[in-house]
Design an enzyme around this catalytic site. Structure first.
Site, PDB file in Angstrom:
ATOM      1  N   HIS A 270      -1.574   1.432   7.436  1.00  0.00           N
ATOM      2  CA  HIS A 270      -2.031   1.372   6.044  1.00  0.00           C
ATOM      3  C   HIS A 270      -1.901   2.752   5.406  1.00  0.00           C
ATOM      4  O   HIS A 270      -2.207   3.773   6.024  1.00  0.00           O
ATOM      5  CB  HIS A 270      -3.497   0.915   6.011  1.00  0.00           C
ATOM      6  CG  HIS A 270      -4.042   0.730   4.633  1.00  0.00           C
ATOM      7  ND1 HIS A 270      -3.482  -0.128   3.711  1.00  0.00           N
ATOM      8  CD2 HIS A 270      -5.111   1.305   4.014  1.00  0.00           C
ATOM      9  CE1 HIS A 270      -4.191  -0.074   2.587  1.00  0.00           C
ATOM     10  NE2 HIS A 270      -5.165   0.788   2.747  1.00  0.00           N
TER      11      HIS A 270
ATOM     12  N   CYS B 199       0.834  -1.210   0.000  1.00  0.00           N
ATOM     13  CA  CYS B 199       0.000   0.000   0.000  1.00  0.00           C
ATOM     14  C   CYS B 199       0.868   1.258   0.000  1.00  0.00           C
ATOM     15  O   CYS B 199       0.461   2.299  -0.534  1.00  0.00           O
ATOM     16  CB  CYS B 199      -0.951   0.001   1.191  1.00  0.00           C
ATOM     17  SG  CYS B 199      -0.131  -0.088   2.801  1.00  0.00           S
TER      18      CYS B 199
END
Length: 544
Positions: free
Chosen positions: A482, A114
């Site tokens: 994230h 990510c």
């Protein structure tokens, strides 16, 4: 060299495929993955003298036709075909093409990637980068930076030809080959053949998260080979990053403990502006100023020892794209690892950089900075009037039609009075044609540009910027969490007319999931908890 037909043997099965000796070993591993289901990060391809590595040169291996390679590694789930058939743009009809172009595609997460996905998406907000990549042709033997730049060009090209989330397999392979530190997380799962799939999955999920800021820096380093825009009548061809991303910082140091010591000046190239976050930092501007004016320790030639110095820094060359790095991670000695600073720090959607530059540069920017603000205020007022007129005229069309119908059937409701619609239309009609006005504004604006800044391709001429891209981090730890990318919508869909200007919506890129969010939602990315916090902010110069 021509392609060679070879075979790989895994789990008692033999698979046939083509090997291209001119491609890196990572490409071959991706092909093996498609056949065997063994992910490249836990795959061992046996060759004479050892194991095939990502940076192995095929010329030293000397593969022969019909050679059999032994593959060791636990197979995971094979890549699933898309739920819907992939349709390329050249095969679409006009209606399907129009719908597909509404939404840019996301990037699939290939296992803690990510950080890379968010970075790649945010970089799309630099329009000059897209143009430069399209013109780029990697040279043979150009080295790792050339490879990564070429892979980025191909990635953006592929993303523009599909409507499904795209797997950046080749780009990731080249990135890990060029920057080995991004491959460390996959090495955490050593010995995959002796572990079950569930354990391997947990290892991937728990592997250290690579920093998006490190990824951004490494991609910028690779893009240093990308040619820039040639300046008129210039024989000195500069690179893209040097023109459009790189600034110059001028710093003056004065010794606090020896005031008689002459001050020293230092100039350095910068590709990002740092925003330090302390217990007193509430706004990005104050965090940046805190990094420009601070007290440091360095060796004093007068005192012959370490001494305190005041550092006063200002930007002496301002690029047309400014990258702001929110320093949200710092090393804590008491726990022996990096920790996240969760403090809420407000960032502006419009950045006036006049406070950040040297006095000399400020004088060069002043006229143009004032003129563009004046023009923007005038355009905003005219847009309000024209939009209001358009709404009234559109709504009156229905009323007019019904009135005419009533008059023709003997309804006495029609009269000769002047309506409010007529009054508003007259008010709008008093405005000169918008295209004519904008041409006049452009000429007036051009006259205020400083000659030195005009000659410096890629340099800002106004000092006024707008936020166009963000990389956020979600989570409480520097080693997990994230990353999500945000890009302003008009990056992909420029307004078709002056009435469409001012669209403040954004695209949110959460790996392959892409959604539209409002500017109000983006304004909440200022931290204050474990939710997504702005980490890297990209500002582009405002343009007429």
């Amino acid at each position: 060299m021509p392609k060679i037909s070879v075979s790989v043997k895994h789990a008692g099965k033999t698979h046939h495929l083509e090997l291209d000796p001119d491609e890196p070993a990572t490409v071959f591993k991706q092909d093996v993955y498609q056949l065997t289901g063994v992910p490249p990060d836990r795959m061992k391809v046996m060759i004479k003298g050892g194991v095939l590595k990502d940076d192995t040169n095929w010329r030293t291996v000397g593969p022969k036709p019909n050679q059999v390679f032994m593959v060791i590694g636990a197979a995971g789930e094979l890549p699933k075909p898309p739920s819907k058939p992939v349709v390329f743009m050249e095969d679409m009809d006009e209606s399907a093409l129009a719908e597909a172009l509404r939404m840019p595609v996301g990037l699939k997460n290939l296992g803690n990637t990510c950080y890379m996905n968010a970075t790649v998406q945010a970089l799309r907000a630099i329009p000059e980068l897209q143009d430069a990549l399209k013109r780029y042709t990697p040279s043979l033997g150009g080295g790792p930076q050339s490879m990564l730049t070429g892979a980025m060009r191909d990635l953006y090209d592929s993303m523009g030809k599909t409507t499904e989330g795209f797997p950046p397999l080749l780009f990731l392979g080249v990135l890990r080959q060029v920057v080995p530190q991004f491959n460390e997380q996959s090495r955490a799962g050593a010995g995959p053949a002796q572990q079950d799939l569930h354990a391997i999955s947990l290892m991937i999920q728990m592997a250290p998260e690579t920093d998006a800021e490190e990824c951004w820096t490494q991609i910028m380093n690779a893009l240093s080979v990308l040619p820039g825009t040639e300046a008129p009548n210039s024989s000195n061809q500069k690179k893209f990053v040097e023109q459009f991303i790189t600034g110059e910082m001028t710093s003056e140091f004065r010794c606090v403990e020896a005031p008689e010591e002459p001050p020293t000046t230092m100039k350095e190239k910068i590709t990002k502006v740092t925003c330090n976050i302390s217990k007193d930092t509430n706004f990005m501007h104050s965090g940046i100023m805190g990094s420009l004016d601070q007290t440091i320790e360095k060796h004093s030639p007068t005192l012959g020892r370490e001494a305190q110095y005041t550092q006063h820094s200002r930007i002496s060359r301002l690029p047309s794209n400014i990258v702001v790095h929110m320093v949200r991670f710092h090393w804590r000695r008491d726990i022996g690892k990096k920790a996240k600073i969760m403090r809420k720090v407000k960032f502006p959607f419009e950045l006036d950089a006049m406070d950040l530059v040297t006095d000399e540069l400020k004088r060069k920017l002043a006229d143009c900075n004032g003129k563009i603000k004046e023009i923007e205020r005038g355009r905003a007022e005219r847009r309000k009037v024209r939009k209001k007129t358009k709404q009234v005229v559109d709504s009156s069309a229905v009323t007019s039609a019904s009135t005419t119908e009533g008059s023709s059937s003997g309804n006495p409701g029609a009269s000769g009075d002047v309506s409010m619609t007529d009054a508003v239309t007259v008010a709008a009609g008093e405005l000169e044609d918008e295209n004519v006005l904008r041409e006049k504004e452009k000429k007036a604006f051009e006259l205020t540009i400083d000659p030195d800044l005009r000659a410096d391709t890629g340099a800002s001429v106004t000092g006024l910027f707008e936020l166009c891209g963000i990389v956020t981090h979600k989570g409480a730890s520097a080693d997990s969490g994230h990353y999500i990318g945000f890009v302003k919508k008009d990056t992909f869909h420029p307004p078709k007319s002056y009435l469409e200007e001012g669209d403040e919506d954004w695209y949110q890129f959460d790996d392959e999931k892409v959604s539209v969010v409002t500017q109000e939602k983006v304004s909440t990315l200022d931290g204050g908890g474990e939710s997504a916090s702005a980490y890297i902010l990209l500002y582009r110069e405002k343009r007429l």
